[in-house]
Write an enzyme that holds these catalytic residues in place. Structure first.
Site, mmCIF file in Angstrom:
data_model
loop_
_atom_site.group_PDB
_atom_site.id
_atom_site.type_symbol
_atom_site.label_atom_id
_atom_site.label_comp_id
_atom_site.label_asym_id
_atom_site.label_seq_id
_atom_site.Cartn_x
_atom_site.Cartn_y
_atom_site.Cartn_z
ATOM 1 N N TYR A 142 0.827 -1.204 0.000
ATOM 2 C CA TYR A 142 0.000 0.000 0.000
ATOM 3 C C TYR A 142 0.866 1.260 0.000
ATOM 4 O O TYR A 142 0.493 2.280 -0.575
ATOM 5 C CB TYR A 142 -0.909 0.044 1.236
ATOM 6 C CG TYR A 142 -2.210 -0.694 1.087
ATOM 7 C CD1 TYR A 142 -2.240 -2.071 0.901
ATOM 8 C CD2 TYR A 142 -3.416 -0.011 1.146
ATOM 9 C CE1 TYR A 142 -3.430 -2.742 0.783
ATOM 10 C CE2 TYR A 142 -4.620 -0.679 1.030
ATOM 11 C CZ TYR A 142 -4.624 -2.042 0.855
ATOM 12 O OH TYR A 142 -5.822 -2.698 0.736
ATOM 13 N N LYS A 187 3.341 -15.608 3.280
ATOM 14 C CA LYS A 187 3.611 -16.371 2.060
ATOM 15 C C LYS A 187 5.122 -16.602 2.029
ATOM 16 O O LYS A 187 5.826 -16.224 1.086
ATOM 17 C CB LYS A 187 3.111 -15.564 0.847
ATOM 18 C CG LYS A 187 3.123 -16.300 -0.472
ATOM 19 C CD LYS A 187 2.062 -17.363 -0.597
ATOM 20 C CE LYS A 187 2.280 -18.172 -1.882
ATOM 21 N NZ LYS A 187 1.464 -19.384 -1.951
ATOM 22 N N ASP A 219 -2.668 -18.527 1.258
ATOM 23 C CA ASP A 219 -3.621 -19.269 0.415
ATOM 24 C C ASP A 219 -4.318 -20.343 1.239
ATOM 25 O O ASP A 219 -5.532 -20.545 1.160
ATOM 26 C CB ASP A 219 -2.942 -19.855 -0.842
ATOM 27 C CG ASP A 219 -1.610 -20.522 -0.562
ATOM 28 O OD1 ASP A 219 -1.111 -20.454 0.579
ATOM 29 O OD2 ASP A 219 -1.047 -21.125 -1.502
ATOM 30 N N ASP A 243 -6.272 -7.097 4.137
ATOM 31 C CA ASP A 243 -7.382 -6.470 3.425
ATOM 32 C C ASP A 243 -8.279 -7.547 2.820
ATOM 33 O O ASP A 243 -9.503 -7.537 2.970
ATOM 34 C CB ASP A 243 -6.837 -5.543 2.326
ATOM 35 C CG ASP A 243 -7.950 -4.904 1.519
ATOM 36 O OD1 ASP A 243 -8.913 -4.420 2.132
ATOM 37 O OD2 ASP A 243 -7.859 -4.907 0.274
ATOM 38 N N ASP A 247 -12.308 -9.156 4.223
ATOM 39 C CA ASP A 247 -13.544 -9.199 3.426
ATOM 40 C C ASP A 247 -14.097 -10.620 3.440
ATOM 41 O O ASP A 247 -15.302 -10.837 3.581
ATOM 42 C CB ASP A 247 -13.285 -8.774 1.967
ATOM 43 C CG ASP A 247 -13.601 -7.299 1.735
ATOM 44 O OD1 ASP A 247 -13.381 -6.502 2.665
ATOM 45 O OD2 ASP A 247 -14.051 -6.948 0.627
#
Ligand code: IPM
Ligand code: MN
Length: 353
Positions: A142, A187, A219, A243, A247
């Protein structure tokens, strides 16, 4: 207690839900004898239209002077499909996070017994799910170096040791206060930044022997969250992964309109729903105010005003039980209440207690 609150209503449904949050906060303060003042300030597309800047200096000043910010939402479809736009409403939110030093975003994922059927997942799977995602908020892609021309573009996912240490500390402390289970999501099989996170987490874990720590690739975490959401207690992850995963987390609860969040760090803390500005619903009095109202509960709890937060949660549960619900969560055939009506019902409940 004296509380000075900056109110940033923003765009879309922002002003409608903001009003409910402010109403509930005022009612709780009346009940408990707190002295509260609200100072409104502009942000997002609203501020771009008015002064050409989504987070104007004046708004920053109002936020800096406050004890807490009650934030609603920013975003406007006029900017969404225009990759050439130089200023965007979302930049206002990012600027606020950066300038207030809000590196820790706390996003609780909870279920409500009476809304289990609203989740796209089977009720028996989500029943009892209760975890917190701690998202790093001022680093990573970001805010890392960016470049874009017609042929090439990149965003840099950079993290420094102090940035990682401070967010992991928040996560370990939360885990200590909860079920003492921390999942570090990364990751590390591919990304160097993730390997640094994992290394630092392993070092810090030695200081928290009571916390059971596991490490999970993002993942895999995305899959586990819907396969077995009850597995998680506290989850910590970098900005972009957080982020996306939050959701996904909102689906566990059944509606995005239910999830509050807190952003904390060095400056004034911000309390806001995790949902966006839902421009299509603007002015229709259909947006669910509960995420905003629960953000007010988190605000009180942040200042150790536990009974105040508890009363709000009780009022929210009572409104659900009484079927005073906005269309997104109303049962079939049930009367659909508006944003204002749900907010007012909760204010009345609090005032009568
Ligand atoms: C969120 C939002 C923001 C983010 C957007 C609006 C910039 O999606 O708070 O999750 O990506 O952080
Ligand atoms: Mn998001």
């Amino acid at each position: 207690m004296n509380l000075k609150i900056a109110v940033l209503a923003g765009d879309g449904i922002g002003p409608e839900i903001s009003k409910q949050g402010v109403g509930v906060m005022a009612a709780v303060c009346r009940k408990f004898g707190h002295d509260v003042t609200f100072n409104e300030a502009i942000c997002g597309a609203d501020a771009i239209d008015k002064v050409g800047n989504p987070f104007p200096e004046e708004t920053f000043k109002v936020c800096s002077d406050a004890d807490a910010v009650l934030f609603s939402a920013v975003g406007d479809p006029r900017f969404d499909n225009d990759p050439t736009a130089k200023v965007r409403p979302e930049q206002g939110l990012l600027a606020m996070r950066k300038k207030l030093g809000l590196f820790a975003n706390i996003r609780p994922v909870q279920t409500f017994k009476c809304l289990l059927h609203k989740s796209p997942l089977r009720p028996e799977l989500v029943d009892g799910a209760d975890f917190i995602c701690i998202r790093e908020l001022t680093g990573g892609m970001y805010f890392g170096e960016k470049y874009q021309d017609n042929e090439k573009a990149y965003d840099t996912n950079m993290y420094t040791r102090p940035e990682v240490e401070r967010i992991l500390k928040v996560a370990f402390e939360y885990a200590m206060k909860r079920r003492r289970h921390l999942t570090v999501v990364d990751k590390a099989n591919v990304l160097a930044s993730s390997r640094l996170w994992r290394k630092i987490a392993q070092e810090m874990a030695l200081d928290y022997p009571q916390v059971a720590v596991d490490y999970m690739y993002v993942d895999n975490a995305a899959m586990r969250m819907i396969q077995e959401p009850r597995f998680f207690d506290v989850m910590v992850t970098e900005n972009t992964f957080g982020d996306i995963l939050t959701d996904e987390g909102s689906c566990i609860s059944g509606s995005m309109g239910l999830l509050p969040s807190a952003s904390t760090g060095s400056g004034t803390p911000v309390f806001e729903p995790i949902h966006g500005s839902w421009p299509q619903a603007k002015g229709l009095n259909i947006a669910n105010p509960l995420a905003q109202i629960l953000s007010v509960a988190m605000l009180f709890e942040h200042f150790d005003l536990i009974a105040e937060g508890k009363l709000i949660r009780e009022a929210v549960n009572a409104s659900l039980d009484a079927n005073i619900r906005t269309p997104d969560i109303q049962i079939e055939g049930g009367e659909k209440y508006g944003t204002n009506e749900v907010g007012q019902w909760i204010v009345d409940y609090i005032s009568k207690r």
